[in-house]
Design a protein around this motif. Structure first.
Motif, PDB file in Angstrom:
ATOM      1  N   ARG A 170       1.770  11.633  10.529  1.00  0.00           N
ATOM      2  CA  ARG A 170       0.612  11.416   9.610  1.00  0.00           C
ATOM      3  C   ARG A 170       0.798  10.021   8.676  1.00  0.00           C
ATOM      4  O   ARG A 170      -0.237   9.320   8.821  1.00  0.00           O
ATOM      5  CB  ARG A 170      -0.083  12.519   9.078  1.00  0.00           C
ATOM      6  N   LEU A 171       1.853  10.199   8.066  1.00  0.00           N
ATOM      7  CA  LEU A 171       2.284   9.185   6.871  1.00  0.00           C
ATOM      8  C   LEU A 171       2.411   7.943   7.639  1.00  0.00           C
ATOM      9  O   LEU A 171       2.072   6.782   7.359  1.00  0.00           O
ATOM     10  CB  LEU A 171       3.273   9.545   6.106  1.00  0.00           C
TER      11      LEU A 171
ATOM     12  N   ILE B 254      -3.970  13.158   2.878  1.00  0.00           N
ATOM     13  CA  ILE B 254      -3.227  11.791   2.352  1.00  0.00           C
ATOM     14  C   ILE B 254      -4.360  10.921   1.530  1.00  0.00           C
ATOM     15  O   ILE B 254      -5.443  10.786   2.184  1.00  0.00           O
ATOM     16  CB  ILE B 254      -2.883  11.024   3.773  1.00  0.00           C
ATOM     17  N   HIS B 255      -3.954  10.434   0.576  1.00  0.00           N
ATOM     18  CA  HIS B 255      -4.752   9.528  -0.096  1.00  0.00           C
ATOM     19  C   HIS B 255      -4.023   8.471  -0.520  1.00  0.00           C
ATOM     20  O   HIS B 255      -2.949   8.322  -0.760  1.00  0.00           O
ATOM     21  CB  HIS B 255      -5.047  10.451  -1.430  1.00  0.00           C
ATOM     22  N   GLY B 256      -4.814   7.221  -0.427  1.00  0.00           N
ATOM     23  CA  GLY B 256      -4.268   5.951  -1.020  1.00  0.00           C
ATOM     24  C   GLY B 256      -4.086   5.845  -2.397  1.00  0.00           C
ATOM     25  O   GLY B 256      -4.774   6.666  -3.260  1.00  0.00           O
TER      26      GLY B 256
ATOM     27  N   ARG C 159       0.930  -1.117   0.102  1.00  0.00           N
ATOM     28  CA  ARG C 159       0.046  -0.014  -0.109  1.00  0.00           C
ATOM     29  C   ARG C 159       0.871   1.145  -0.186  1.00  0.00           C
ATOM     30  O   ARG C 159       1.848   1.507   0.898  1.00  0.00           O
ATOM     31  CB  ARG C 159      -0.900   0.039   1.207  1.00  0.00           C
TER      32      ARG C 159
ATOM     33  N   ARG D  49      -1.910   1.758  10.385  1.00  0.00           N
ATOM     34  CA  ARG D  49      -3.292   1.524  10.244  1.00  0.00           C
ATOM     35  C   ARG D  49      -3.247   0.335   9.409  1.00  0.00           C
ATOM     36  O   ARG D  49      -3.977  -0.643   9.451  1.00  0.00           O
ATOM     37  CB  ARG D  49      -4.087   2.958   9.810  1.00  0.00           C
ATOM     38  N   THR D  50      -2.465   0.418   8.118  1.00  0.00           N
ATOM     39  CA  THR D  50      -2.478  -0.486   7.171  1.00  0.00           C
ATOM     40  C   THR D  50      -2.041  -1.533   7.527  1.00  0.00           C
ATOM     41  O   THR D  50      -2.576  -2.876   7.315  1.00  0.00           O
ATOM     42  CB  THR D  50      -1.593  -0.197   5.928  1.00  0.00           C
TER      43      THR D  50
ATOM     44  N   VAL E 276       0.741   5.503  -0.221  1.00  0.00           N
ATOM     45  CA  VAL E 276      -0.235   6.714  -0.273  1.00  0.00           C
ATOM     46  C   VAL E 276       0.576   8.088  -0.375  1.00  0.00           C
ATOM     47  O   VAL E 276       1.741   7.997  -0.390  1.00  0.00           O
ATOM     48  CB  VAL E 276      -0.651   6.885   1.577  1.00  0.00           C
TER      49      VAL E 276
ATOM     50  N   THR F 241       1.460   6.904  10.713  1.00  0.00           N
ATOM     51  CA  THR F 241       0.130   6.451  11.273  1.00  0.00           C
ATOM     52  C   THR F 241      -0.683   5.816  10.225  1.00  0.00           C
ATOM     53  O   THR F 241      -1.153   4.645  10.392  1.00  0.00           O
ATOM     54  CB  THR F 241      -0.510   7.595  11.741  1.00  0.00           C
ATOM     55  N   GLU F 242      -0.682   6.178   8.772  1.00  0.00           N
ATOM     56  CA  GLU F 242      -1.116   5.460   7.988  1.00  0.00           C
ATOM     57  C   GLU F 242      -0.742   4.179   7.439  1.00  0.00           C
ATOM     58  O   GLU F 242      -1.507   3.296   7.409  1.00  0.00           O
ATOM     59  CB  GLU F 242      -1.392   6.378   6.825  1.00  0.00           C
TER      60      GLU F 242
END
Length: 170
Positions: A86-87, A168-170, A42, A93-94, A44, A89-90
């Protein structure tokens, strides 16, 4: 991250990591394993709210219960803004969604700013890879986060100094 982001991503990559930057082909290869039901990757991007500029990106591989941070970067004018948090953290989460029991990463031994971010999230040093980054023969500090699900912040991980208008976008 999508194929149409690659020009901006590789430009940022070359600015931030001029000696050991990823090629467009390397990013293409990683993106080939995203966006399908059995995807192990993944990626982002973080862009300004108006969508005119990519200011960060990050990627994670998740295989057999282990997550591996492949890359993470924020534009120089966003350093200290909380974008890196923030990155990360994303990515965590993944990793949690992929049921990873640990997350690994390598960071240059001469990058204390990034090391502080990872330590703040609970990563611990577990080893050194001699001469990992080329050219320059710079060692990599290998870090591990056990149980990423327990360390993902519930709210905004960036705090009050976050740059407004960054998405932030995937």
């Amino acid at each position: 991250m999508r194929w149409w982001d690659l020009d901006a991503v590789t430009a940022l990559e070359h600015d931030l990591f001029p000696e050991d930057s990823w090629s467009r082909g390397m990013f293409w290869s990683e993106l080939a394993d995203t966006g399908h039901p059995a995807a192990s990757r993944r990626y982002v991007v973080a862009e300004t709210a108006d969508g005119r500029r990519i200011v960060g990106y990050a990627g994670l591989a998740a295989v057999a219960g282990t997550g591996d941070v492949q890359t993470i970067a924020a534009a120089r004018d966003h350093w200290g803004s909380g974008l890196g948090a923030r990155l990360l953290t994303e990515l965590l989460r993944t990793a949690t969604a992929a049921e990873c029991h640990e997350v690994l990463l390598e960071v240059r031994v001469d990058n204390p700013r990034a090391q502080r971010l990872y330590l703040r999230f609970g990563f611990e040093p577990i080893g050194v890879r001699k001469g990992y980054y080329q050219p320059g023969n710079v060692d990599a500090l290998v870090m591990r986060l056990a149980d990423p699900a327990s360390t993902v912040p519930a709210g905004d991980p960036t705090g009050p100094d976050d740059v407004p208008g960054t998405e932030i976008h995937g």
